[in-house]
Design a protein around this motif. Structure first.
Motif, PDB file in Angstrom:
ATOM      1  N   ASP A  83       0.546  27.256 -10.698  1.00  0.00           N
ATOM      2  CA  ASP A  83       1.479  28.321 -11.088  1.00  0.00           C
ATOM      3  C   ASP A  83       1.849  28.269 -12.564  1.00  0.00           C
ATOM      4  N   GLY A  84       1.331  27.265 -13.273  1.00  0.00           N
ATOM      5  CA  GLY A  84       1.559  27.184 -14.707  1.00  0.00           C
ATOM      6  C   GLY A  84       2.942  26.742 -15.112  1.00  0.00           C
ATOM      7  N   SER A  85       3.727  26.223 -14.162  1.00  0.00           N
ATOM      8  CA  SER A  85       5.123  25.908 -14.474  1.00  0.00           C
ATOM      9  C   SER A  85       5.320  24.485 -14.996  1.00  0.00           C
ATOM     10  N   LYS A  86       4.403  23.577 -14.662  1.00  0.00           N
ATOM     11  CA  LYS A  86       4.567  22.175 -15.037  1.00  0.00           C
ATOM     12  C   LYS A  86       3.210  21.557 -15.346  1.00  0.00           C
ATOM     13  N   LEU A  87       3.252  20.470 -16.100  1.00  0.00           N
ATOM     14  CA  LEU A  87       2.044  19.679 -16.279  1.00  0.00           C
ATOM     15  C   LEU A  87       1.817  18.826 -15.037  1.00  0.00           C
ATOM     16  N   ARG A  88       0.569  18.674 -14.651  1.00  0.00           N
ATOM     17  CA  ARG A  88       0.245  17.786 -13.542  1.00  0.00           C
ATOM     18  C   ARG A  88       0.565  16.341 -13.925  1.00  0.00           C
ATOM     19  N   THR A  89       0.729  15.506 -12.917  1.00  0.00           N
ATOM     20  CA  THR A  89       0.944  14.084 -13.157  1.00  0.00           C
ATOM     21  C   THR A  89      -0.332  13.279 -12.934  1.00  0.00           C
ATOM     22  N   GLU A  90      -1.452  13.963 -12.671  1.00  0.00           N
ATOM     23  CA  GLU A  90      -2.730  13.292 -12.492  1.00  0.00           C
ATOM     24  C   GLU A  90      -3.853  14.197 -12.964  1.00  0.00           C
ATOM     25  N   ILE A  91      -4.991  13.599 -13.205  1.00  0.00           N
ATOM     26  CA  ILE A  91      -6.200  14.336 -13.578  1.00  0.00           C
ATOM     27  C   ILE A  91      -6.996  14.557 -12.297  1.00  0.00           C
ATOM     28  N   VAL A  92      -7.366  15.806 -12.016  1.00  0.00           N
ATOM     29  CA  VAL A  92      -7.902  16.169 -10.708  1.00  0.00           C
ATOM     30  C   VAL A  92      -9.408  16.420 -10.770  1.00  0.00           C
ATOM     31  N   ILE A  93     -10.005  16.533  -9.604  1.00  0.00           N
ATOM     32  CA  ILE A  93     -11.455  16.614  -9.490  1.00  0.00           C
ATOM     33  C   ILE A  93     -12.031  17.843 -10.177  1.00  0.00           C
ATOM     34  N   ASP A  94     -11.308  18.962 -10.137  1.00  0.00           N
ATOM     35  CA  ASP A  94     -11.830  20.171 -10.791  1.00  0.00           C
ATOM     36  C   ASP A  94     -12.021  19.954 -12.285  1.00  0.00           C
ATOM     37  N   GLN A  95     -11.129  19.184 -12.904  1.00  0.00           N
ATOM     38  CA  GLN A  95     -11.257  18.900 -14.332  1.00  0.00           C
ATOM     39  C   GLN A  95     -12.500  18.055 -14.618  1.00  0.00           C
ATOM     40  N   ILE A  96     -12.767  17.079 -13.750  1.00  0.00           N
ATOM     41  CA  ILE A  96     -13.937  16.218 -13.954  1.00  0.00           C
ATOM     42  C   ILE A  96     -15.226  16.996 -13.681  1.00  0.00           C
ATOM     43  N   ARG A  97     -15.217  17.852 -12.675  1.00  0.00           N
ATOM     44  CA  ARG A  97     -16.399  18.673 -12.407  1.00  0.00           C
ATOM     45  C   ARG A  97     -16.688  19.614 -13.572  1.00  0.00           C
ATOM     46  N   ASP A  98     -15.630  20.185 -14.134  1.00  0.00           N
ATOM     47  CA  ASP A  98     -15.801  21.063 -15.290  1.00  0.00           C
ATOM     48  C   ASP A  98     -16.372  20.283 -16.471  1.00  0.00           C
TER      49      ASP A  98
END
Length: 321
Positions: A83-98
């Protein structure tokens, strides 16, 4: 270009010699305490790799990197929630796949691509599995550099596939000289800050620039009063959480607990265990502040734990009588 501290320069020179000598593989774990300049060294190394030793290319690459638009430099860090309201607290699989998809493409400049993952210890389990595949099947000219202040949090399978570039706290004399000569701090202030930071020059410099020592003393006083029952949990939590210095307060609180744990040593193992547990809880609360959780409630829970674990026992009725 920003001048390196002596410990940054040593790490950079060592890494460049390994790169140029063909002794550095594609996977590199750049680790050590936060605040020693690991990211700056990694970015300068990336410039070295991406420019290929050509001065004109280096100038162009530096400009693109400064603008955050170099097509062959990929930085992975905390992304926004859906929702774009906060920064995540972890790096997720979609980021690594990208990232893996980008590294599979042909470099747009030169023959290399560099990926920086910072902080690497924030990669979650599924993302680690995806990253492991990328580490195991490197393409030529692809460099994957992981930055971490807590490398033990990374799976052993990841760590074992990376060479290490380790940052350590510099000798006290070198740290003091840097604080005074390079950063312009007065000798007495530099010594006080460096002692409070337990030899960490980056933290000492930050605290001197941002009234960090004053804040640290306030936090120490609050924790002492909470333990003595002289301060309320709710009012203190609201004071700690409701401005832009909430993260700094929690960082000081965690560090003060760590300092007390070091002082307790093996002479008071029960207290040492409690302080170590609270140190971990304080750092988890720092992570929670980046989520949608109400900060004052998260901090209140943390401070309530402090009063329960570290509070002075109240005298019994018989003792009072």
């Amino acid at each position: 270009m920003t001048e390196f501290s002596p410990w940054q320069q040593r790490a950079y020179d060592h890494a460049v010699a390994a790169l140029d000598g063909g002794r550095m593989g594609h996977g590199l774990l750049i680790c050590g305490p936060a605040g020693l300049g690991k990211r700056a060294v990694a970015e300068r190394l990336a410039l070295h790799v991406l420019s290929g030793g050509d001065a004109a290319h280096a100038q162009r690459s530096a400009a693109l990197m400064a603008a955050g638009t170099h097509p062959d430099l990929h930085v992975v860090s905390f992304g926004l929630t859906k929702d774009g309201s906060k920064l995540r607290t972890e790096i997720v699989i979609d980021q690594i796949r990208d990232l893996s998809g980008k590294l599979a493409l042909t470099p747009q400049y030169g023959a290399a691509q560099v990926a920086l993952i910072d902080p690497a210890d924030a990669i979650n389990r599924s993302a680690c599995n995806a990253l492991l595949k990328t580490l195991e099947e490197p393409a030529p000219g692809r460099y994957l550099w992981l930055l971490s202040a807590q490398p033990a949090r990374l799976p052993a399978t990841i760590r074992s596939r990376c060479q290490r570039l380790e940052f350590r706290l510099p000798p006290r004399a070198e740290a003091l000289a840097w604080l005074q000569e390079a950063q312009g701090h007065a000798p007495a202030a530099a010594q006080e800050a460096l002692d409070a930071a337990r030899g960490h020059p980056g933290l000492a410099d930050e605290w001197l620039r941002e009234d960090g020592l004053v804040l640290r003393k306030q936090i120490a006083s609050d924790l002492d009063k909470l333990a003595r029952g002289q301060l309320g949990v709710v009012e203190t939590a609201q004071k700690w959480a409701n401005d832009e210095r909430a993260d700094a307060r929690l960082r000081h609180a965690a560090d003060l607990a760590l300092a007390q744990a070091s002082a307790a040593g093996l002479t008071d193992t029960a207290r040492l265990t409690k302080l170590a547990a609270w140190f971990d809880a304080a750092n988890r609360t720092r992570d929670l502040l980046r989520t949608t959780v109400r900060g004052d409630l998260a901090v209140a829970e943390l401070l309530l734990l402090w009063t329960r674990q570290m509070g002075e026992p109240r005298p019994t009725r018989a003792a009072r009588g």
